[in-house]
Design a protein around this motif. Structure first.
Motif, PDB file in Angstrom:
ATOM      1  N   SER A 538       0.632  -1.272  -0.213  1.00 23.32           N
ATOM      2  CA  SER A 538       0.034  -0.046   0.177  1.00 23.32           C
ATOM      3  C   SER A 538       0.704   1.252  -0.341  1.00 23.32           C
ATOM      4  O   SER A 538       0.799   2.776   0.047  1.00 23.32           O
ATOM      5  N   TRP A 539       2.390   0.948  -0.349  1.00 20.64           N
ATOM      6  CA  TRP A 539       2.999   1.764  -0.030  1.00 20.64           C
ATOM      7  C   TRP A 539       2.887   3.150  -1.651  1.00 20.64           C
ATOM      8  O   TRP A 539       2.677   2.748  -2.604  1.00 20.64           O
ATOM      9  N   LYS A 540       3.058   4.124  -1.051  1.00 18.52           N
ATOM     10  CA  LYS A 540       2.845   5.333  -2.673  1.00 18.52           C
ATOM     11  C   LYS A 540       4.309   6.273  -2.318  1.00 18.52           C
ATOM     12  O   LYS A 540       4.377   7.026  -1.035  1.00 18.52           O
ATOM     13  N   PRO A 541       4.803   7.010  -3.065  1.00 22.23           N
ATOM     14  CA  PRO A 541       5.989   8.055  -2.943  1.00 22.23           C
ATOM     15  C   PRO A 541       5.377   9.073  -2.322  1.00 22.23           C
ATOM     16  O   PRO A 541       4.898   9.887  -3.392  1.00 22.23           O
ATOM     17  N   GLU A 542       5.320   9.315  -1.477  1.00 23.27           N
ATOM     18  CA  GLU A 542       4.763  10.790  -0.494  1.00 23.27           C
ATOM     19  C   GLU A 542       6.030  11.270   0.573  1.00 23.27           C
ATOM     20  O   GLU A 542       6.570  10.459   0.940  1.00 23.27           O
ATOM     21  N   GLY A 543       6.314  12.807   0.252  1.00 24.13           N
ATOM     22  CA  GLY A 543       6.722  12.867   1.562  1.00 24.13           C
ATOM     23  C   GLY A 543       8.536  14.021   0.095  1.00 24.13           C
ATOM     24  O   GLY A 543       8.361  13.713  -0.954  1.00 24.13           O
ATOM     25  N   LYS A 544       9.381  14.495   0.980  1.00 26.07           N
ATOM     26  CA  LYS A 544      10.262  15.128  -0.085  1.00 26.07           C
ATOM     27  C   LYS A 544      10.946  13.370  -0.711  1.00 26.07           C
ATOM     28  O   LYS A 544      11.604  14.887  -1.715  1.00 26.07           O
ATOM     29  N   PHE A 545      11.666  12.891  -0.387  1.00 26.60           N
ATOM     30  CA  PHE A 545      12.787  12.083  -0.565  1.00 26.60           C
ATOM     31  C   PHE A 545      11.592  10.842  -1.520  1.00 26.60           C
ATOM     32  O   PHE A 545      12.817  10.625  -2.747  1.00 26.60           O
TER      33      PHE A 545
END
Length: 743
Positions: A538-545
């Motif tokens: 369920s991970w999605k690329p969210e955040g600064k890096f």
């Protein structure tokens, strides 16, 4: 002076030939039964001195009435070498520098009127031998002098140091039995003599043949002991010695007590004093390096004194001051080059101070070894096999049979009750045993870190600790915290594979995903929750890096903690490493074809390369408490600089390529390849780390870190040049042996 220079060169050549070719005993009784007695007993303290001991014993062969080797439980061939040379070996567990020698003077059956103390890295010249025999064979009652100081010529990187304030260098070594003892001091102890003393005219030689790594390890320990000793003297306002000292020794000690602690930039002043005032410049490039080396030693002392007095250690400084050297037990180390993670034993009570014994979940069963999982070969395996070749990745050999976890030790049940493994730290960690990920922790003597590391990983369904024959409580503590412990046996003859690669290839993993942590790295609840989302899909690329990547592995950032502070500059943040991956789809690279680099059995600066594409980036971080004190930093980076020297020889060639516009690690490797070619690298490293990488923003810890990084560059270069010199010597010897053989 020309005479002694020629004589010293001849003596060294004769000693080297004799030490390399000797095969018969060299005691006084061997082949010389009709000679006159010397009336001298030689005492040689040893610990792992197989590289030096033959030269020392050769220099006293045939003339000393008795030679005692007082060994501190060596693990190399020191005792066998001593016996082969006819010396009498006495084993005495290590008591400390002064106490060990005082024990020998009190307990050895010394039958002569004179005693000579010889370190294993020293040798007596024939001229000094003859001078001592003239004294000792005379009437001891009519000899007014109770002891004699001997001048010592030190060799550094194979060359004599004739200036730098290191020559002349007098130490009291020859004395009447019962007339001298060492002062009670932790380090740099000197003899207190009951009676008048004088100086001998001739030299002894001082050369440690164990290389720069050992020399640095030794001075790391010396600087720790010196900092403790000077702190004790300052707090107690003690400025007097136990007895009169030779004038040169007394002057140096007065400067250390009263001048150097008050000077800013201690290392700079020490360098200028040795190199300019004491004419170290006349010793050429070797003198320059020697002055830098000892200036750094003074820097270590100053930093460690500040560390003792800093917050959290102030009360300890008072305790150190009030404890006499005789009441302070010496640290038990494996020689002076301490193996990775080694530390004095920490009592279990330190880990048992848990007030709230409430449970956050069901504890993992530590009594059953990991279940063997045989995965069916599929698409992933085929892709991995092809990608290995494409990425020029070395093949990690399989262990014969499936590794079996260590049997649970008898003290684990008691430890588990005290530790309460499921007592989670503060923060929103996932529930215990709720995330299908395996945690891999490589260790060796990590009892000071392993409990809190594993406590923050109880949310994983598998904890695996891969050990290298720890001698402390690491194994029991790991099992008490619910981990399966496997033993890794490093093959030093090949230097491959190392610990993490071996574990990824051979451990029977329960889960597809593996997260790699060192024992001094601590998981954060935010990162644990992010890993849970990755594993569950369920991970999605969210955040600064955050970046997605190929989905088979992820870079994870870490925060370095130093002097109790997060280091944001100095090039230490951000610090990315691939740590979360599907265990079948990635391995650590191998730099060149390096064998055993002497840097330990764990990967140092190698990086994981995925077989299936680029790794993604997670947005959360873990904490890295790698350096509990300066001594630990120096010890670890002493080994790392040995690795750097070997990497320089291999031209830094590995599966991770050097690219100016590539991934962070590729850019870092490109910058390193450029920096390798620059002059004044240590100075440039300090300026770059402190100003360009904003080390100044981290205050005093940042300044210290940048100074240490400059030392790291200097030491890497010095070890690389030492290695090239050794290669050249070996090549010349081989060429000489070949040309001397009949055709």
């Amino acid at each position: 002076m020309c005479g002694w220079k020629i004589e010293v060169a001849c003596v060294k050549e004769r000693m080297t030939t004799s030490a390399n070719n000797s095969g018969s005993p060299t005691s006084a009784a061997a082949g010389d039964s009709g000679r006159r007695h010397s009336n001298i007993t030689v005492v040689v303290p040893t610990f792992n001195e197989e590289a030096n001991l033959p030269f020392a014993l050769e220099s006293v062969k045939g003339w000393a009435d008795a030679v005692f080797v007082v060994d501190s439980e060596s693990t190399d061939h020191s005792r066998e070498i001593a016996e082969k040379h006819g010396a009498k070996v006495v084993v005495q567990p290590w008591l400390g520098y002064a106490r060990q020698k005082n024990w020998a003077l009190t307990n050895l059956p010394i039958a002569t009127e004179w005693v000579f103390i010889l370190d294993a890295d020293e040798a007596v010249t024939p001229q000094l031998r003859d001078e001592m025999l003239m004294i000792a064979r005379g009437d001891a009652a009519s000899q007014q002098m109770a002891g004699f100081y001997v001048n010592r010529l030190t060799y550094f990187l194979g060359k004599p140091i004739k200036h730098c304030g290191y020559f002349p260098s007098y130490n009291l070594r020859l004395f009447k039995k019962g007339k001298a003892r060492y002062e009670e001091r932790e380090v740099h102890e000197h003899m207190i003599v009951d009676g008048p003393t004088s100086r001998l005219r001739n030299l002894m030689l001082h050369e440690d043949r164990r290389g720069l790594e050992h020399l640095i390890a030794k001075h790391n320990r010396y600087s720790t002991l010196e900092a403790r000793e000077l702190t004790r003297e300052q707090i107690l306002r003690k400025g007097e010695d136990a007895g009169p000292l030779e004038r040169g020794i007394a002057t140096r000690r007065w400067l250390k007590r009263n001048v150097l602690p008050r000077l800013p930039f201690t290392a700079l002043w020490r360098f200028l004093y040795m190199y300019v005032i004491k004419l170290g410049i006349l010793d050429g490039l070797t003198g320059f390096r020697f002055c830098l080396f000892l200036a750094t030693y003074d820097l270590f002392i100053a930093l460690k004194m500040a560390e003792i007095r800093s917050s959290g250690l102030a009360s300890g400084a008072v305790a150190v001051a009030k404890a006499s050297p005789a009441s302070t037990p010496p640290a038990k180390v494996q020689g002076l080059a301490i193996a990775e993670g080694d530390a004095p034993t920490v009592p279990l009570s330190q880990y048992a101070a848990v007030k709230d014994q409430s449970s956050l979940g069901t504890p993992l069963a530590a009594t059953t070894p990991a279940t063997v999982v045989t995965a069916a070969p599929g698409v992933a395996g085929a892709v991995a096999a092809v990608a290995r070749v494409a990425n020029d990745m070395p093949v990690v050999p399989k262990t014969d049979g499936v590794p079996i976890a260590d049997a649970v030790r008898s003290d684990v049940v008691e430890m588990r009750a005290k530790l309460n493994p499921t007592k989670m730290p503060d923060g929103d960690f996932p529930a215990a045993g709720s995330v299908n990920v395996s945690i891999l922790v490589p260790v060796k003597n990590e009892q000071r870190n392993i409990v809190e590391c594993l406590r923050r990983c109880q949310w994983a369904t598998e904890l695996v600790v891969v050990d290298s024959a720890s001698t402390d409580q690491t194994i029991s503590l790991s099992q008490a915290m619910g981990a399966d412990v496997y033993q890794f046996r490093y093959d030093r003859s090949t230097g491959w594979p190392k610990k993490k690669n071996w574990a990824l290839e051979n451990v029977p993993w329960k889960n597809e995903w593996v997260m790699i942590l060192d024992a001094d790295e601590y998981m954060t609840p935010e990162l644990a929750q992010e890993i849970k989302r990755v594993v569950e899909g369920s991970w999605k690329p969210e955040g600064k890096f955050a970046q997605a990547g190929c989905g088979d592995g992820y870079w994870v950032n870490r925060r370095f903690m130093f002097f109790g502070k997060w280091i944001r500059g100095c090039g230490y943040y951000p610090s990315w490493n691939v740590r979360l991956l599907k265990h079948k789809l990635g391995r650590y690279e191998r730099i060149g074809t390096l064998g055993d680099t002497g840097s330990g059995d764990n990967e140092v600066h190698e990086h994981i390369v995925l077989y299936t594409g680029k790794a993604g980036y997670l947005s959360n971080e873990f904490l890295h408490y790698a350096y509990p004190d300066l001594a630990a930093w120096i010890e670890k980076h002493n080994r790392y600089t040995t690795w750097e020297a070997h990497a320089m020889e291999a031209k830094d060639k590995g599966a991770v390529r050097a690219k100016m516009f590539g991934e962070p690690i590729e850019r870092r490797r490109w910058m390193k390849s450029v920096a390798r070619k620059l002059p004044f690298r240590p100075t440039l490293r300090f300026l770059y780390s402190y100003f360009v990488q904003r080390g100044f923003m981290d205050g005093y810890p940042g300044f210290v870190m940048c100074r240490l990084l400059a030392w790291y560059e200097f030491t890497s270069i010095a070890k690389y040049r030492e290695m090239l010199a050794l290669r050249g010597d070996e090549a010349r010897r081989d060429s000489s042996n070949t040309s001397g053989r009949p055709s």
